[in-house]
Write a protein that holds these residues in place. Structure first.
Motif, PDB file in Angstrom:
ATOM      1  N   UNK A   1     -63.908   1.062 -27.254  1.00  0.00           N
ATOM      2  CA  UNK A   1     -65.223   1.575 -26.789  1.00  0.00           C
ATOM      3  C   UNK A   1     -65.470   1.221 -25.324  1.00  0.00           C
ATOM      4  N   UNK A   2     -64.762   0.224 -24.812  1.00  0.00           N
ATOM      5  CA  UNK A   2     -64.926  -0.125 -23.389  1.00  0.00           C
ATOM      6  C   UNK A   2     -64.675   1.108 -22.506  1.00  0.00           C
ATOM      7  N   UNK A   3     -63.837   2.040 -22.951  1.00  0.00           N
ATOM      8  CA  UNK A   3     -63.625   3.270 -22.168  1.00  0.00           C
ATOM      9  C   UNK A   3     -64.894   4.133 -22.154  1.00  0.00           C
ATOM     10  N   UNK A   4     -65.556   4.271 -23.316  1.00  0.00           N
ATOM     11  CA  UNK A   4     -66.783   5.080 -23.336  1.00  0.00           C
ATOM     12  C   UNK A   4     -67.874   4.386 -22.519  1.00  0.00           C
ATOM     13  N   UNK A   5     -67.870   3.056 -22.530  1.00  0.00           N
ATOM     14  CA  UNK A   5     -68.856   2.313 -21.728  1.00  0.00           C
ATOM     15  C   UNK A   5     -68.658   2.675 -20.257  1.00  0.00           C
ATOM     16  N   UNK A   6     -67.408   2.633 -19.808  1.00  0.00           N
ATOM     17  CA  UNK A   6     -67.161   2.975 -18.398  1.00  0.00           C
ATOM     18  C   UNK A   6     -67.497   4.444 -18.128  1.00  0.00           C
ATOM     19  N   UNK A   7     -67.090   5.331 -19.036  1.00  0.00           N
ATOM     20  CA  UNK A   7     -67.370   6.767 -18.813  1.00  0.00           C
ATOM     21  C   UNK A   7     -68.867   7.020 -18.748  1.00  0.00           C
ATOM     22  N   UNK A   8     -69.620   6.370 -19.616  1.00  0.00           N
ATOM     23  CA  UNK A   8     -71.076   6.592 -19.619  1.00  0.00           C
ATOM     24  C   UNK A   8     -71.667   6.144 -18.281  1.00  0.00           C
ATOM     25  N   UNK A   9     -71.275   4.981 -17.788  1.00  0.00           N
ATOM     26  CA  UNK A   9     -71.785   4.486 -16.492  1.00  0.00           C
ATOM     27  C   UNK A   9     -71.380   5.444 -15.372  1.00  0.00           C
ATOM     28  N   UNK A  10     -70.137   5.930 -15.435  1.00  0.00           N
ATOM     29  CA  UNK A  10     -69.594   6.788 -14.376  1.00  0.00           C
ATOM     30  C   UNK A  10     -70.243   8.178 -14.425  1.00  0.00           C
ATOM     31  N   UNK A  11     -70.438   8.704 -15.638  1.00  0.00           N
ATOM     32  CA  UNK A  11     -71.033  10.047 -15.751  1.00  0.00           C
ATOM     33  C   UNK A  11     -72.520  10.022 -15.407  1.00  0.00           C
ATOM     34  N   UNK A  12     -73.203   8.980 -15.846  1.00  0.00           N
ATOM     35  CA  UNK A  12     -74.660   8.946 -15.677  1.00  0.00           C
ATOM     36  C   UNK A  12     -75.085   8.310 -14.357  1.00  0.00           C
ATOM     37  N   UNK A  13     -74.202   7.504 -13.762  1.00  0.00           N
ATOM     38  CA  UNK A  13     -74.591   6.778 -12.550  1.00  0.00           C
ATOM     39  C   UNK A  13     -75.673   5.754 -12.840  1.00  0.00           C
ATOM     40  N   UNK A  14     -75.675   5.216 -14.049  1.00  0.00           N
ATOM     41  CA  UNK A  14     -76.671   4.207 -14.458  1.00  0.00           C
ATOM     42  C   UNK A  14     -75.978   3.130 -15.280  1.00  0.00           C
ATOM     43  N   UNK A  15     -76.648   2.006 -15.404  1.00  0.00           N
ATOM     44  CA  UNK A  15     -76.107   0.936 -16.251  1.00  0.00           C
ATOM     45  C   UNK A  15     -76.529   1.142 -17.702  1.00  0.00           C
ATOM     46  N   UNK A  16     -75.810   0.474 -18.594  1.00  0.00           N
ATOM     47  CA  UNK A  16     -76.182   0.432 -20.018  1.00  0.00           C
ATOM     48  C   UNK A  16     -77.112  -0.764 -20.208  1.00  0.00           C
ATOM     49  N   UNK A  17     -78.222  -0.545 -20.919  1.00  0.00           N
ATOM     50  CA  UNK A  17     -79.178  -1.651 -21.046  1.00  0.00           C
ATOM     51  C   UNK A  17     -79.203  -2.267 -22.446  1.00  0.00           C
ATOM     52  N   UNK A  18     -78.728  -1.549 -23.457  1.00  0.00           N
ATOM     53  CA  UNK A  18     -78.664  -2.184 -24.785  1.00  0.00           C
ATOM     54  C   UNK A  18     -77.601  -1.509 -25.637  1.00  0.00           C
ATOM     55  N   UNK A  19     -77.206  -2.213 -26.688  1.00  0.00           N
ATOM     56  CA  UNK A  19     -76.149  -1.690 -27.577  1.00  0.00           C
ATOM     57  C   UNK A  19     -76.407  -2.177 -29.002  1.00  0.00           C
TER      58      UNK A  19
END
Ligand code: ISE
Length: 337
Positions: A175-193
């Motif tokens: 899932x670390x790949x989806x974490x990076x993709x989400x940050x890269x696609x959205x240009x935002x940080x992840x705040x909760x999981x």
């Protein structure tokens, strides 16, 4: 750089490391393999001979070798931070496979080492950023084609995993790949999981909860859901669909190479990520080499590595507790703007 070709030292020549040796030697321009190290000495000598490189007695010997300009780290994850730090100390660029390190503290030490030097050395191997399908998705988002992104719906399926694989490793390894993709696609940080697991496949190794549903939220409230399913049997399958306020864009759904015969309709899935993302890896290394030739460090950076590990570790806690776990990231230093 003292030679017109970037002379690359590669540490770790298992599956992905051996693929990188082949890429540097035969699939990218502007670089050659200069030196290799692996603890499996028989394997590495034969490989070194096959590409006209030297096999050296330690990782450090590769990093400190005068004829090596730049390093690729493809060793097991627990050595990534240490080898990146040696490379920074030697003043050499390093392309480090993901994750930057298994713990947030080790990632922070690498970031601090770069801050102390006042420049970046580390490129992180989040190769999906170079995949054509992910790039289209990002162009659709950046081009405002589908309005404001609201939900990233991701699927990550592996055919199988070793018997020692755990529910936590689904976060840190996959899932670390989806974490990076989400940050890269959205240009935002992840705040909760949070992580929810239901019924597990009988094909999962003992104790592994599989599949698991991961639900993240970004700082502006975009939802990111991931079906992570690592004992899916049929092949390797990565998909992502972004629902926006005025449309949607998806990858992995239409481009599976479907074909139809008298026997029915078939979908050609990749057997594993090395095949599915082979071209992305090649483009990543080519871009890294092209960047080095003009004095630039390209690709995902050490702060991206720190952010991804921080979210993945929060995911580990979420697997264990079932709670919604907040993500606490340090402020991004201007070196990484
Ligand atoms: C593997 O370690 C990787 O890095 C692949 O990119 C990922 O898709 C796979 O799930 C992991 O096991």
């Amino acid at each position: 750089m003292t030679s017109s070709l970037v002379r690359v030292g590669i540490i770790g020549t298992g599956n992905i490391g051996a693929d990188h040796v082949d890429r540097v030697a035969h699939q990218v321009s502007g670089a050659r393999v200069e030196a290799l190290f692996d603890v499996m000495t028989d394997r590495v000598s034969a490989l070194a001979d096959s590409v006209g490189a030297r096999s050296l007695p330690s990782a450090r010997a590769v990093i400190e070798d005068d004829a090596v300009d730049a390093i690729i780290v493809a060793s097991p994850a627990e050595f990534h931070a240490e080898l990146s730090l040696f490379s920074i100390a030697a003043g050499k660029p390093v392309l480090c496979e993901k994750p930057l390190a298994p713990t947030n503290d080790e990632c922070q030490i690498v970031v601090d080492a770069e801050l102390e030097k006042g420049r970046r050395f580390v490129s992180l191997g989040f190769m999906r950023r170079y995949d054509a399908a992910y790039r289209h998705l990002r162009e659709h988002l950046d081009g405002d084609k589908i309005g404001i992104p609201l939900h990233l719906r991701c699927v990550h399926r592996n055919p199988d995993v070793p018997p020692t694989f755990t529910s936590e490793m689904s976060m840190t390894d996959a899932v670390i790949h989806e974490i990076d993709c989400a940050r890269w696609l959205l240009g935002e940080e992840i705040s909760s999981i949070r992580v929810i697991s239901g019924k597990s496949t009988p094909d999962a190794p003992h104790g592994l909860r599989d599949p698991q549903l991961v639900i993240m939220e970004s700082t502006s409230g975009v939802l990111v859901s991931v079906e992570i399913f690592v004992a899916a049997q049929f092949g390797y399958d990565v998909r992502c669909e972004v629902s926006g306020s005025r449309g949607f864009s998806s990858m992995g759904y239409q481009d599976l190479g479907d074909y139809v015969t008298v026997a029915g309709r078939h979908s050609a899935f990749s057997p594993n990520w090395r095949v599915r993302f082979g071209e992305a890896y090649r483009l990543e290394i080519q871009d890294w080499v092209n960047g080095l030739a003009v004095g630039e460090i390209r690709g995902a950076n050490a702060f991206d590595g720190l952010a991804a590990t921080t979210v993945a570790q929060a995911g580990v806690q979420a697997v264990r507790t079932g709670d919604i776990v907040p993500v606490h990231l340090p402020t991004r230093p201007s070196l990484y703007d």
